[in-house]
Enzyme design. Sequence first.
Site, PDB file in Angstrom:
ATOM      1  N   TRP A 181       3.187  44.627  31.786  1.00  0.00           N
ATOM      2  CA  TRP A 181       1.443  45.457  32.261  1.00  0.00           C
ATOM      3  C   TRP A 181       1.041  44.421  33.196  1.00  0.00           C
ATOM      4  O   TRP A 181       0.672  43.862  33.243  1.00  0.00           O
ATOM      5  CB  TRP A 181       1.086  44.976  30.931  1.00  0.00           C
ATOM      6  CG  TRP A 181       0.095  45.944  30.745  1.00  0.00           C
ATOM      7  CD1 TRP A 181      -0.704  47.409  30.929  1.00  0.00           C
ATOM      8  CD2 TRP A 181      -1.659  45.504  30.023  1.00  0.00           C
ATOM      9  NE1 TRP A 181      -2.128  47.666  31.233  1.00  0.00           N
ATOM     10  CE2 TRP A 181      -2.743  46.633  29.565  1.00  0.00           C
ATOM     11  CE3 TRP A 181      -2.073  44.311  29.243  1.00  0.00           C
ATOM     12  CZ2 TRP A 181      -3.704  46.365  29.433  1.00  0.00           C
ATOM     13  CZ3 TRP A 181      -3.145  44.586  28.544  1.00  0.00           C
ATOM     14  CH2 TRP A 181      -4.139  45.429  28.554  1.00  0.00           C
ATOM     15  N   ASP A 195       4.017  40.458  22.991  1.00  0.00           N
ATOM     16  CA  ASP A 195       2.648  41.870  23.135  1.00  0.00           C
ATOM     17  C   ASP A 195       3.542  43.054  22.379  1.00  0.00           C
ATOM     18  O   ASP A 195       4.133  43.432  22.880  1.00  0.00           O
ATOM     19  CB  ASP A 195       2.541  41.517  24.292  1.00  0.00           C
ATOM     20  CG  ASP A 195       1.104  42.513  24.422  1.00  0.00           C
ATOM     21  OD1 ASP A 195       0.490  44.023  23.482  1.00  0.00           O
ATOM     22  OD2 ASP A 195       0.938  43.177  25.910  1.00  0.00           O
ATOM     23  N   LYS A 201      -2.809  52.478  19.731  1.00  0.00           N
ATOM     24  CA  LYS A 201      -2.061  53.627  20.022  1.00  0.00           C
ATOM     25  C   LYS A 201      -1.416  53.841  18.435  1.00  0.00           C
ATOM     26  O   LYS A 201      -1.646  54.863  18.427  1.00  0.00           O
ATOM     27  CB  LYS A 201      -0.758  53.158  20.913  1.00  0.00           C
ATOM     28  CG  LYS A 201      -0.896  51.880  21.846  1.00  0.00           C
ATOM     29  CD  LYS A 201      -1.502  52.581  23.192  1.00  0.00           C
ATOM     30  CE  LYS A 201      -1.727  51.813  24.277  1.00  0.00           C
ATOM     31  NZ  LYS A 201      -2.236  52.269  25.267  1.00  0.00           N
TER      32      LYS A 201
HETATM   33  C1  LMR Z   1      -2.058  51.551  29.991  1.00  0.00           C
HETATM   34  O1  LMR Z   1      -1.416  50.492  30.058  1.00  0.00           O
HETATM   35  O2  LMR Z   1      -2.087  52.489  30.199  1.00  0.00           O
HETATM   36  C2  LMR Z   1      -2.038  51.300  28.224  1.00  0.00           C
HETATM   37  O3  LMR Z   1      -2.566  49.830  28.131  1.00  0.00           O
HETATM   38  C3  LMR Z   1      -3.764  50.648  28.847  1.00  0.00           C
HETATM   39  C4  LMR Z   1      -4.616  50.193  29.746  1.00  0.00           C
HETATM   40  O4  LMR Z   1      -5.119  49.599  29.596  1.00  0.00           O
HETATM   41  O5  LMR Z   1      -4.114  50.214  30.528  1.00  0.00           O
END
Ligand code: LMR
Length: 399
Positions: free
Chosen positions: A130, A211, A246
């Site tokens: 992420w 996570d 979510k």
């Molecule tokens: C995403 O990856 O789009 C979500 O986890 C929201 C975010 O805060 O980035």
Amino acid sequence: MLEKLTAVPADPILGIIAAHAADTNPLKIDLGIGVYKDESGNTPILRSVKKAERILANRETTKTYLGPPGVPGFNSAITRLIYGDESSALREDRVRTIQTPGGTGALRVGADLINATRPGCKIWVSDPTWANHIPVFEAAGLDIQVYPYFDKESSSLRFDDMMMALEQPGPGDVVLFHACCHNPCGVSPEPEQWQAISDLATVRGFTPMVDMAYQGFERGLDEDALSVRLFAEKCPEVIVASSCSKNFAVYRERTGALSVVCTSTRNADDVVTVINSLTRQNYSMPPTHGPATVDIILHSEELSALWRQEVSDMRDRINGLRSKLVEKIAAAGIEKDFSFLERQSGMFSFMGLSVEQVRRLREEYSIYTVDSARVNIASFNAKNIDYFVEALKDVLEGA
Ligand code: LMR
């Protein structure tokens, strides 16, 4: 003093919200940020959440401070949701959970905790991970290391490469895993692969951090917690960042939890004092509305059943969209094989486009994705899916 500062670029995911909002093209599509959308393109408040909010509004008699760990009923209910009823760590009273401002808050407090016990600790993250993991961990002072995860050619897991790389971290190192619905690539280990990964954690002695931002969106609420539950059974210590954004669709209510499995009750009691002191220095106390709502749902048989159904409806809709997209892409005569979309899960998948093709989608079709061509599958619906497939064909064929 502040005049020395110059502007920094917008966060790549959040920047898309603003760019899409400013676009006047009626056909525009936002495939950026990970929020669930229904067939009409809205992100509805779940019925279970609405009902619980009404109960909360009637029940709440004060807004006085609650203290750094947040809503106690939320913490105990989330703990059960994470570890299940059979957990020996729970039975042995070695788990402590505190409420945090969203899953990101949990990641940051967890990273602060790691840095407090081992300054500059190495944390291994998947390639890719992420987009916000690395900034959060770096800001806490951790040393980022990367392990292979996603194979672009086959759009699948590089399991053997990952296992080989995870021979390197050892005691005193942390390895971050995504419990399910990997963000950004949508590829997760199979259950037997999680067995092997958790065995490796015990052999190597590293501390797993998990996570869990999408519990319930891949296979089911219990199934998606498999990795955490295996680590909690096999490893002496585990750190879990869990999010309700979510699965309860309470995004803006910032509802998450940091949970730690410790080696003993006594150590768990000590660790939680450190966590509480870290949050006190940071934001003092977490917000209450979202967690108090989740607390009501998880402590009501009727609302829990409704919520479980709503989670499975969201999961089924996303999976249905994955199949529909694969079908429509093939029917459009696009040569590239996108069948991998059906083998992946959760909100995200990579479409395998170049930055130039992503730019064309944005500039010529008002279709917004991050530069990596990660798309939020939940954003598709009957009105926009054909338009997307047409645009995809054009950019792939260089038309
Ligand atoms: C995403 O990856 O789009 C979500 O986890 C929201 C975010 O805060 O980035």
